[in-house]
Design a protein around this motif. Structure first.
Motif, short mmCIF file in Angstrom:
data_model
loop_
_atom_site.label_atom_id
_atom_site.label_comp_id
_atom_site.label_asym_id
_atom_site.label_seq_id
_atom_site.Cartn_x
_atom_site.Cartn_y
_atom_site.Cartn_z
N ASP A 1 102.39 50.44 17.03
CA ASP A 1 101.10 51.09 17.32
C ASP A 1 100.44 50.56 18.59
OD1 ASP A 1 100.41 48.60 16.38
OD2 ASP A 1 98.83 49.31 15.05
N ILE A 2 101.18 49.79 19.39
CA ILE A 2 100.66 49.32 20.67
C ILE A 2 100.98 50.36 21.73
CG2 ILE A 2 100.84 47.52 22.44
CD1 ILE A 2 101.60 45.58 20.19
N PRO A 3 100.00 50.77 22.53
CA PRO A 3 100.26 51.80 23.54
C PRO A 3 101.39 51.40 24.49
CG PRO A 3 97.91 51.44 23.29
CD PRO A 3 98.58 50.36 22.51
N ALA A 4 102.29 52.34 24.75
CA ALA A 4 103.36 52.09 25.69
C ALA A 4 102.79 51.92 27.10
CB ALA A 4 104.35 53.25 25.68
N GLY A 5 103.48 51.12 27.89
CA GLY A 5 103.03 50.94 29.27
C GLY A 5 103.24 49.54 29.77
N PRO A 6 102.82 49.25 30.99
CA PRO A 6 103.06 47.94 31.61
C PRO A 6 102.45 46.76 30.85
CG PRO A 6 102.38 49.54 33.26
CD PRO A 6 102.18 50.19 31.93
N GLY A 7 101.37 47.00 30.10
CA GLY A 7 100.72 45.90 29.38
C GLY A 7 101.24 45.69 27.98
N ALA B 1 108.52 55.08 17.65
CA ALA B 1 107.64 54.12 16.98
C ALA B 1 107.66 54.33 15.48
CB ALA B 1 106.22 54.27 17.51
N GLY B 2 107.66 53.22 14.74
CA GLY B 2 107.64 53.28 13.29
C GLY B 2 109.00 53.36 12.64
N SER B 3 110.07 53.41 13.43
CA SER B 3 111.43 53.52 12.90
C SER B 3 112.15 52.18 13.03
CB SER B 3 112.22 54.59 13.64
OG SER B 3 111.59 55.85 13.52
N SER B 4 113.10 51.94 12.15
CA SER B 4 113.88 50.71 12.21
C SER B 4 115.06 50.89 13.16
CB SER B 4 114.41 50.36 10.82
OG SER B 4 115.34 49.28 10.91
#
Length: 310
Positions: A285-291, A49-52
């Motif tokens: 910054d969105i939590p990883a997971g099914p949603g 997360a946060g990387s291009s």
């Protein structure tokens, strides 16, 4: 009776033995794979997360994930050409699914707003870079395909089909999860369209032209993009041209990205009254997971709306 109840419960649950080791290239693809694997397993992601994704060096833990992978889902060469070699070397026994090549995937050409006539420091080598700069074909297809909700919905089925092939014991769960995921994406898209419908005539600038798949789905379009499609720095001539466009069109918002410095955008809008907003095409910054993916669409819409409102 207790033994019978336990047997029934176990027969209704997804099979947990030999669950495939799944690796995705970026967060949004991991989110789609996680939706399909919900209740069965959890996919890994390569690009933190946060990387291009346009340029990236794998960490040892990410290389190790590739080595143990049974299947790798990636957007494709257009986004991460550098990833082909590590996948071939480290995940040679894995199934590799290039989602951008899935039948039915919507693929769009780069838009003219992202083109730059003056390549600045590269002018002396223009003959070598007219169509391919830093490994990205600017005359070809826009690689940010995961931003199209229709593509994401389609890829759920592609992921489910591949996982069902290598893990038939859980095929029914994969298919049911993909069906539920498509419905969730449709609902999130409906909400995004409703949030942005009153703002379609508000002019805005983007740092680089990464959003046309999402914009097409919700009825928006920027008046200019500052950087080249691969997010490489614009020349001084390009910056001046974009600043003229900002002034002429009355841009109300310039969208930065958390992966890149905002200095050039601030220069482009200086003294105009336009605001700086932030869009993250990776949902870092969105939590990883099914949603993940429905939340990703919600975040894009809410972040755009917040900056475009006057």
């Amino acid at each position: 009776m207790r033994a019978l109840s336990l047997a029934i419960a176990l027969s209704a649950a997804p099979a947990l033995a030999d669950v495939p080791n799944v690796v995705a290239d970026i967060g949004p693809v991991q989110g789609l794979a996680a939706r399909v694997m919900d209740g069965v397993g959890t996919p890994d992601v390569l690009i933190r997360a946060g990387s291009s994704p346009h340029s990236y060096a794998l960490r040892p833990s990410e290389a190790a994930a590739l080595e143990r992978a049974d299947v790798v889902f990636w957007v494709g060469h257009g986004l991460t050409p550098w990833l082909e070699e590590p996948v071939a070397q480290l995940a040679g026994a894995a199934a590799v699914v290039e989602l951008s090549q899935a039948a039915g995937t919507v693929r769009l050409p780069f838009r003219e707003i992202a083109e730059e006539d003056d390549h600045g420091d590269h002018d002396d080598h223009a003959g070598d870079h007219d169509e391919d700069h830093d490994g990205h074909d600017h005359a070809g297809e826009d690689p940010h395909l995961w931003l199209a909700p229709d593509n994401a919905a389609l890829w759920l089925d592609v992921i489910a089909a591949e996982l069902s092939r290598i893990d038939p014991d859980n095929a029914a769960t994969y298919r049911a999860n993909a069906d539920a995921g498509r419905a969730e994406i449709a609902a999130a898209l409906t909400g995004a369209r409703a949030a942005l419908a009153p703002l379609t005539d508000h002019p805005y600038l983007v740092f680089h032209d990464a959003y046309q798949y999402f914009e097409g789905a919700v009825g928006l379009a920027p008046v200019a993009a500052l950087a080249l499609p691969d997010a490489s720095a614009p020349s001084a001539a390009r910056l001046a041209e974009v600043r003229d466009t900002v002034i002429d069109t009355g841009v109300v918002c310039a969208f930065a990205e958390p992966q890149f410095n905002t200095d050039l955008l601030e220069t482009a809008i200086e003294g105009t009254g336009a605001r700086i907003g932030v869009l993250d095409p990776l949902g870092s910054d969105i939590p990883a997971g099914p949603g993940f993916y429905p939340a990703f669409l919600d975040r894009l819409a809410s972040d755009m709306a917040a900056c475009l409102r006057q």
